[in-house]
Enzyme design. Sequence first.
Site, mmCIF file in Angstrom:
data_model
loop_
_atom_site.group_PDB
_atom_site.id
_atom_site.type_symbol
_atom_site.label_atom_id
_atom_site.label_comp_id
_atom_site.label_asym_id
_atom_site.label_seq_id
_atom_site.Cartn_x
_atom_site.Cartn_y
_atom_site.Cartn_z
ATOM 1 N N PHE A 1 49.045 35.246 63.852
ATOM 2 C CA PHE A 1 47.735 34.611 64.040
ATOM 3 C C PHE A 1 47.854 33.625 65.197
ATOM 4 C CE2 PHE A 1 44.289 31.539 62.808
ATOM 5 C CZ PHE A 1 43.243 32.421 63.043
ATOM 6 N N ASN B 1 42.441 34.028 51.999
ATOM 7 C CA ASN B 1 43.705 33.993 52.725
ATOM 8 C C ASN B 1 44.613 33.012 51.989
ATOM 9 O OD1 ASN B 1 45.778 34.072 54.559
ATOM 10 N ND2 ASN B 1 44.464 33.851 56.357
ATOM 11 N N HIS C 1 47.298 30.974 51.811
ATOM 12 C CA HIS C 1 48.156 30.413 52.840
ATOM 13 C C HIS C 1 49.567 30.121 52.333
ATOM 14 C CE1 HIS C 1 44.686 30.095 55.397
ATOM 15 N NE2 HIS C 1 44.069 29.265 54.572
ATOM 16 N N LYS D 1 22.721 42.522 26.082
ATOM 17 C CA LYS D 1 23.881 41.928 25.419
ATOM 18 C C LYS D 1 25.054 41.960 26.394
ATOM 19 C CE LYS D 1 24.097 41.168 21.285
ATOM 20 N NZ LYS D 1 23.663 39.981 20.504
ATOM 21 N N ARG E 1 54.287 35.615 60.167
ATOM 22 C CA ARG E 1 53.812 34.846 59.026
ATOM 23 C C ARG E 1 53.677 35.732 57.797
ATOM 24 N NH1 ARG E 1 47.214 34.007 59.173
ATOM 25 N NH2 ARG E 1 46.684 36.189 59.513
ATOM 26 N N GLN F 1 40.987 39.677 59.141
ATOM 27 C CA GLN F 1 39.791 40.486 59.411
ATOM 28 C C GLN F 1 40.171 41.897 59.845
ATOM 29 O OE1 GLN F 1 40.170 37.306 60.269
ATOM 30 N NE2 GLN F 1 38.229 36.220 60.478
ATOM 31 N N THR G 1 18.886 42.967 21.353
ATOM 32 C CA THR G 1 20.183 42.971 22.018
ATOM 33 C C THR G 1 21.290 43.393 21.061
ATOM 34 O OG1 THR G 1 20.620 40.626 21.577
ATOM 35 C CG2 THR G 1 19.423 41.171 23.604
ATOM 36 N N ASP G 2 21.102 43.115 19.775
ATOM 37 C CA ASP G 2 22.097 43.554 18.793
ATOM 38 C C ASP G 2 22.167 45.074 18.751
ATOM 39 O OD1 ASP G 2 23.933 42.652 16.515
ATOM 40 O OD2 ASP G 2 22.629 44.091 15.485
#
Length: 307
Positions: free
Chosen positions: A166, A257, A259, A12, A183, A231, A57-58
Amino acid sequence: MPTILGQNQYGKAENRVVRITRDGDTYHIKDLNVSVALSGDMDEVHYSGSNANVLPTDTTKNTVFAFAKEHGIQSAEQFGIHLARHFVTSQEPIGTARIRIEEYAWERIATSDANSRFIGADDVKHSFVRKGQETRTTQITYDGQKWEVVSGLKDLTVMNSTNSEFWGYAKDRYTTLKEAYDRILATDVSARWRYNWTDDEERMPNWEKSYEQARKHMLQAFAETYSLSLQQTLYQMGSRIIESRSEIDEIRFSLPNNHHFLVDLEPFGLENDNEVYFAADRPYGLIEATVLRDGAEQRIPVDMTNL
């Protein structure tokens, strides 16, 4: 028979359970989304439809709510361990139980102090606001002998408004990106870490403290790393956790990332000195990697979308 049955499981999914604990007039909340998956001797239900080995499942749903009452919810990990152990040990056909849990955090609403004109404002200890940050996650797998606990978080949005660059990257005829020496670095952290606790004979980690500390070290590393690439930041985040938490052997990150591009304000006669940015939600770079304790085996899946 022209076909045979492969891996299978059932259970479930997404049982939403909220547990209220009362400590006098002070209330505490645990808010979980629990998914149960069971596997084992289930060939016949697929081949002939015989449900003799099938726990409904119940029933698994009812167990989640009953255990919230009977055992309480000390932590997502501890609650998942109780459930996994129960299903494997109480049902002979069940060989493995996998419990996945998302936890939604709440915090108390700050109320007026004792000098407030609002009567009784300082006595309110039962009102909460849902935190707008990350979702805590855990997955517990138990096969009757060994445990595997993989916890983590998702949707933890972080940003460094400077101390990120970067440049010096490979270029070809299609490269238009300008090198950046100051940045914004922003991402939505999705992380999963694997505990080295696997046996009942071993000392169990303090799950709540471990999560809080892993999150703390992750954020500190993000803030304190002068980043030349996402990274590099990822590796520092993972290394800080591995070096600081002896109970964790492996951590995997998936970091988009997010931006932020400088807006060209020259058409308006304005200079944009790293002040105004356009936040683009897509497309985005996606940086993913695993950081391991030296000698540890990588076991967290490369694709964490279903973890």
